[in-house]
Motif scaffolding. Structure first.
Motif, short mmCIF file in Angstrom:
data_model
loop_
_atom_site.label_atom_id
_atom_site.label_comp_id
_atom_site.label_asym_id
_atom_site.label_seq_id
_atom_site.Cartn_x
_atom_site.Cartn_y
_atom_site.Cartn_z
N THR A 438 0.84 -1.20 0.00
CA THR A 438 0.00 0.00 0.00
C THR A 438 0.88 1.25 0.00
OG1 THR A 438 -0.12 -0.10 2.42
CG2 THR A 438 -1.89 -1.17 1.19
N VAL A 439 0.29 2.35 -0.51
CA VAL A 439 1.01 3.62 -0.64
C VAL A 439 0.41 4.61 0.35
CG1 VAL A 439 1.67 5.48 -2.21
CG2 VAL A 439 1.41 3.12 -3.07
N ALA A 458 9.45 3.14 11.09
CA ALA A 458 8.17 2.46 11.34
C ALA A 458 7.83 1.50 10.21
CB ALA A 458 7.06 3.48 11.53
N ALA A 459 8.11 1.91 8.97
CA ALA A 459 7.78 1.07 7.82
C ALA A 459 8.66 -0.17 7.77
CB ALA A 459 7.92 1.87 6.53
N GLY A 464 8.67 -2.56 4.92
CA GLY A 464 8.50 -1.50 3.92
C GLY A 464 9.61 -0.48 3.99
N LEU A 465 9.35 0.69 3.38
CA LEU A 465 10.32 1.77 3.41
C LEU A 465 9.58 3.08 3.26
CD1 LEU A 465 10.78 2.96 0.25
CD2 LEU A 465 11.82 0.73 -0.01
N ILE A 484 4.26 0.06 2.23
CA ILE A 484 4.19 -0.98 3.25
C ILE A 484 3.54 -2.23 2.67
CG2 ILE A 484 3.29 -1.59 5.53
CD1 ILE A 484 3.28 1.31 6.25
N PRO A 485 4.15 -3.41 2.84
CA PRO A 485 3.54 -4.65 2.34
C PRO A 485 2.18 -4.89 2.98
CG PRO A 485 5.84 -5.02 2.91
CD PRO A 485 5.49 -3.66 3.42
#
Length: 656
Positions: A438-439, A458-459, A464-465, A484-485
Motif C-alpha cells: 500500500t502507498v 516504522a515502515a 516496507g520503506l 508498506i507490504p
C-alpha cells in the motif's frame, strides 16, 4: 665334635631344680637342633650335657634312655619341618604377590595368603590414606560382613590406627578388654558381630612410608607366638613393597594416560588451529575479492558442512545454502540471538548475530547434521564478522550508486524507469515489490527529514520503506511517502500512524491507498493518497489516518476510482449483518426514520408498528452505528448509502 656348653660349670647350676631343668631342656633342644639327625652324634652330645649338669653318672644303656632321646629328636625335627613349611609357603606367597599387577587382586591375595599362613579365621588389610588422617579397608579374607568396606578409621583410633601411628606390631589376646589401643565404636561393632577374640597385627612399612596395617584375627582364644608375629611381619614387609610397587605402577599408568590424552589434545588443538587459520584466510578472501553474502555462505558451508542462511533484522532471507529458505516463520533461536546480541545454540542449531558495533545487521543461522563442536561455532562467529563487513560495504555501495530511498520513490512515482530495474532497486532497499503493498502520504508538524526518518523506521518493521518525494511539493515542502507490504491500506495507515506517534511524540496524518502490485498504477494510488491527505487536513485538521473510504461520501466524490459498492457496504454493513443474524427489520426502520426526519411516531406509522417498537429499534441502531448516527453529516451519508443501495439491491448480499 667339640661343643661349648653353657651349663658346663657348677655356676650354671645355681638356682632351683625347676630352673635347672628348663635350662637343661633348652640347651638340649638347641644342641639337637644344631647337631642334626645323626643319632650317635646326638647321643654323645646329650650325654656330655647331662654329665656336665648332674653329679650322678649318666648311663646310655639305662632302660628308656634311647626311646626318650628318639622322641626328643622327633619333636625338634617336627618343629623344624613345620617352620620350614610355613617359610616355604611365605616364599610362594612373596612370589605370587610380587608378580601381581592388578591393585585389587594384589590386596585380596595378600589377605588370603596371610590367613592361610597363620591359620587365622579373618585377616584385615588396612591402607592409610595419603594425608594420614584416615585409614580404610583395602581387602579382607574370611570376614562375614561387609560393613567395614565403607568405613574410614581416624588416625590413632582402633587397633589399626595404633599400629599405623606407632609403626609397631601388636598382639592382643582378648580384643574387647585390651587397653593398648583406643577402641573405635564402629570397628568394635563389626568385631563383635564377627565374634573376634584374639588378634595380631603388624604395620605395612616401606622405607619411611607407613602404608597401612595387616591384622590377623581368630574367633576363639589363641595365643599368637613370636614365631607367628615374625611370619606375619615378614609377609607384611614383602606386601608393603608390592603395594608400593603397584601404586607406583598405577600412578605411572595414570601419568602415561594423561600424557597420551595431552598429546591427543595437542594434536587436535593443532589441527583445529590450522583449520581455523585456513577458514580465516578463506573468509577474508571473500571480502577482499569483492564477494557478497552468497559467496560467503557457500564458502562457510564448504568448511563446516550443514546448511546456512543469513537473515536481515526483519527476518527476511538474504542468502542461504540448503533448505533453510523454505522456513515460513523465523525460528525462535533467531529471535533470541537478535534480542540477546550473542550466539545462541540449541542442539544442531546455531544463531549468531551479525553486528557492527551495537547495530544489528542480521542473523547468521546454521543447522548441522549433529551438534556443532566449539571450533565450528568459532568459525561461524568469524563468518558473522565478515558478513557484517560485507553488509556494510553493500550498504555503502548502494548509497554511493544512488540507491537512496528518496531517489527510488521519485523514480517509482514518475514511472520513468523500467519495472525490472525498480524491482531490483527495491530489493536492494529490502522491499519486495512483487508482493502486494500500500502507498501512504505522511504529514506532521515536523522537519521533513525527521518525519521521513520516523516513517522509514516504522515502515521497516513491516518490511516496507519511506522517504521524501519531490514529485508533488506543497510550497517548499516535499511529501513523505511510505510503501508498506499488505492488502489493507486502512490497517497499514493506522499502524504507521501509531508507530510514528510513539517515536516522534506527535500525531501525524497518514492517508493510504492500494494495494498495488509490482509498479503498475502506483502513481494513481499516490495521487489518491494525496487527495485523501488533503481532504483529511481540511475536514479534521489533519490529525487522523485512513483512506478515502473512511471519509464517507466525501471520499466517494473525491476518489479517482469511486467504489460505490464498498461505500454502501462500509456505511450500512453493521445494520445489514444484524438483520441477517437476528431476522429483524432495522434497515427498513433506518430508512423510515431518515424519510421522516427522525420522528419515531411518523416512522411507526410508515412501518405499521407501535412507536415503542421504533424507539427500541432506534436504540439498537445507536449501538450499531455509533452515537453520532443522527448528526447531519452521518444522516447525509446514510441517506446516500440507502439510495445507492436501492438502486442496486445486490450491494449488501455479501454481508447479509
Amino acid at each position: 665334635m667339640k661343643h661349648e656348653l653353657r651349663l658346663a660349670s657348677s655356676e650354671n647350676l645355681a638356682g632351683g631344680t625347676a630352673t635347672n631343668i628348663l635350662r637343661v631342656a633348652s640347651e638340649l633342644v638347641r644342641v639337637v637342633s644344631r647337631t642334626g639327625s645323626d643319632l650317635r652324634e646326638v647321643e654323645r652330645t646329650v650325654i656330655e650335657i647331662l654329665s656336665a649338669t648332674s653329679e650322678l653318672p649318666v648311663n646310655a644303656e639305662e632302660p628308656g634312655f634311647h626311646p626318650a632321646l628318639l622322641a626328643l629328636v622327633r619333636e625338634v625335627a617336627g618343629q623344624h619341618e613345620a617352620r620350614d613349611d610355613r617359610y616355604r609357603a611365605l616364599l610362594d606367597t612373596v612370589a605370587d604377590i610380587t608378580s601381581e599387577d592388578d591393585p585389587d587382586r594384589l590386596l585380596g591375595g595378600i589377605a588370603d595368603r596371610a590367613r592361610r599362613l597363620l591359620r587365622a579365621d579373618v585377616v584385615y588389610l588396612w591402607l592409610a590414606e595419603r594425608d594420614g588422617e584416615y585409614a580404610h579397608l583395602g581387602a579382607t579374607s574370611g570376614g562375614m560382613t561387609s560393613e567395614l568396606l565403607d568405613l574410614r578409621v581416624p588416625a590413632g583410633m582402633a587397633m589399626t590406627g595404633r599400629i599405623i601411628e606407632s609403626g609397631m606390631p601388636l598382639i592382643v589376646t582378648r580384643y574387647f578388654g585390651d587397653p593398648n589401643f583406643v577402641h573405635f565404636p564402629d570397628v568394635d561393632r563389626v568385631m563383635e558381630r564377627e565374634k573376634i577374640v584374639a588378634t595380631v597385627g603388624v604395620p605395612l612399612v616401606n622405607g619411611s612410608k607407613r602404608l597401612g596395617a595387616l591384622i590377623a584375627a581368630n574367633r576363639d582364644e589363641r595365643a599368637y607366638t613370636p614365631a607367628d608375629l615374625d611370619l606375619l611381619h615378614s609377609l607384611a614387609g614383602h606386601a608393603a613393597i608390592s603395594i608400593e610397587r603397584s601404586r607406583l605402577a598405577e600412578e605411572t599408568k595414570t601419568a602415561l594416560r594423561s600424557l597420551e590424552d595431552a598429546n591427543r589434545e595437542l594434536a587436535r588443538s593443532n589441527a583445529e588451529s590450522e583449520r581455523a587459520t585456513t577458514a580465516h584466510f578463506t573468509l577474508s578472501q571473500v571480502a577482499l575479492a569483492g564477494g557478497n553474502i552468497d559467496n560467503l555462505v557457500q564458502e562457510v558451508v564448504k568448511i563446516v558442512g550443514g546448511e546456512l542462511a543469513v537473515f536481515d533484522p526483519d527476518d527476511r532471507l538474504l542468502a542461504d545454502v540448503g533448505d533453510l529458505s523454505g522456513t515460513a516463520q523465523p525460528p525462535e533461536l533467531i529471535r533470541q540471538a537478535a534480542l540477546a546480541r550473542t550466539t545462541q545454540t540449541s542442539g544442531s542449531l546455531v544463531a549468531i548475530p551479525i553486528l557492527a558495533a551495537a547495530r544489528l545487521l542480521g542473523i547468521l543461522y546454521y543447522q548441522g547434521d549433529e551438534t556443532p563442536a566449539k571450533p565450528d561455532i568459532q568459525i561461524l562467529e568469524r563468518a558473522a564478522v565478515v558478513a557484517a563487513l560485507l553488509l556494510l560495504l553493500a550498504e555503502a555501495e548502494a548509497g554511493a550508486a544512488g540507491f537512496r530511498r528518496d531517489d527510488f520513490i521519485d523514480d517509482l512515482l514518475s514511472g520513468d524507469e523500467a519495472p525490472s530495474r525498480l524491482i531490483h532497486r527495491a530489493a536492494q532497499l529490502r522491499m519486495e515489490l512483487r508482493q502486494p503493498y500500500t502507498v501512504h502520504v505522511v504529514r506532521a508538524p515536523l522537519q521533513q527529514r525527521r518525519l521521513a526518518y520516523l516513517a522509514d523506521e516504522a515502515a521497516k518493521i513491516r518490511g516496507g520503506l519511506a522517504g521524501q518525494s519531490h514529485i508533488l511539493q506543497r510550497g517548499n515542502k516535499s511529501s513523505v511517502v511510505a510503501l508498506i507490504p499488505g492488502n489493507d491500506p486502512r490497517s497499514n495507515s493506522a499502524e504507521l500512524s501509531s508507530a510514528i506517534a510513539r517515536a516522534g511524540r506527535v500525531t501525524p496524518s497518514v492517508a493510504g491507498a492500494g494495494p498495488a502490485r509490482a509498479v503498475a498504477g502506483v502513481r494513481e494510488l499516490f495521487d489518491e493518497a494525496v487527495t485523501c491527505s488533503d481532504a483529511m487536513e481540511r475536514i479534521q485538521g489533519g490529525a487522523m489516518s485512513g483512506t478515502l473510504e473512511d471519509l464517507g461520501f466525501v471520499g466517494l466524490v473525491l476518489s479517482n476510482r469511486p467504489n460505490v459498492d464498498r461505500f454502501v457496504r462500509t456505511t450500512l454493513a453493521p445494520v445489514a449483518r444484524y438483520d441477517a443474524a437476528h431476522h429483524t427489520e432495522l434497515l427498513s426502520t433506518l430508512e423510515a426514520l431518515l424519510a421522516t426526519d427522525g420522528s419515531p411516531t411518523a416512522a411507526s406509522e410508515v412501518l405499521h408498528v407501535h412507536v415503542s417498537t421504533v424507539k427500541q429499534r432506534m436504540q439498537r441502531l445507536k449501538d450499531l452505528l455509533g452515537d453520532d448516527w443522527r448528526t447531519v453529516d452521518r444522516t447525509s451519508e446514510l441517506r446516500l448509502a440507502l439510495k445507492l443501495h436501492r438502486l442496486n439491491q445486490n450491494t449488501l448480499e455479501a454481508d447479509a
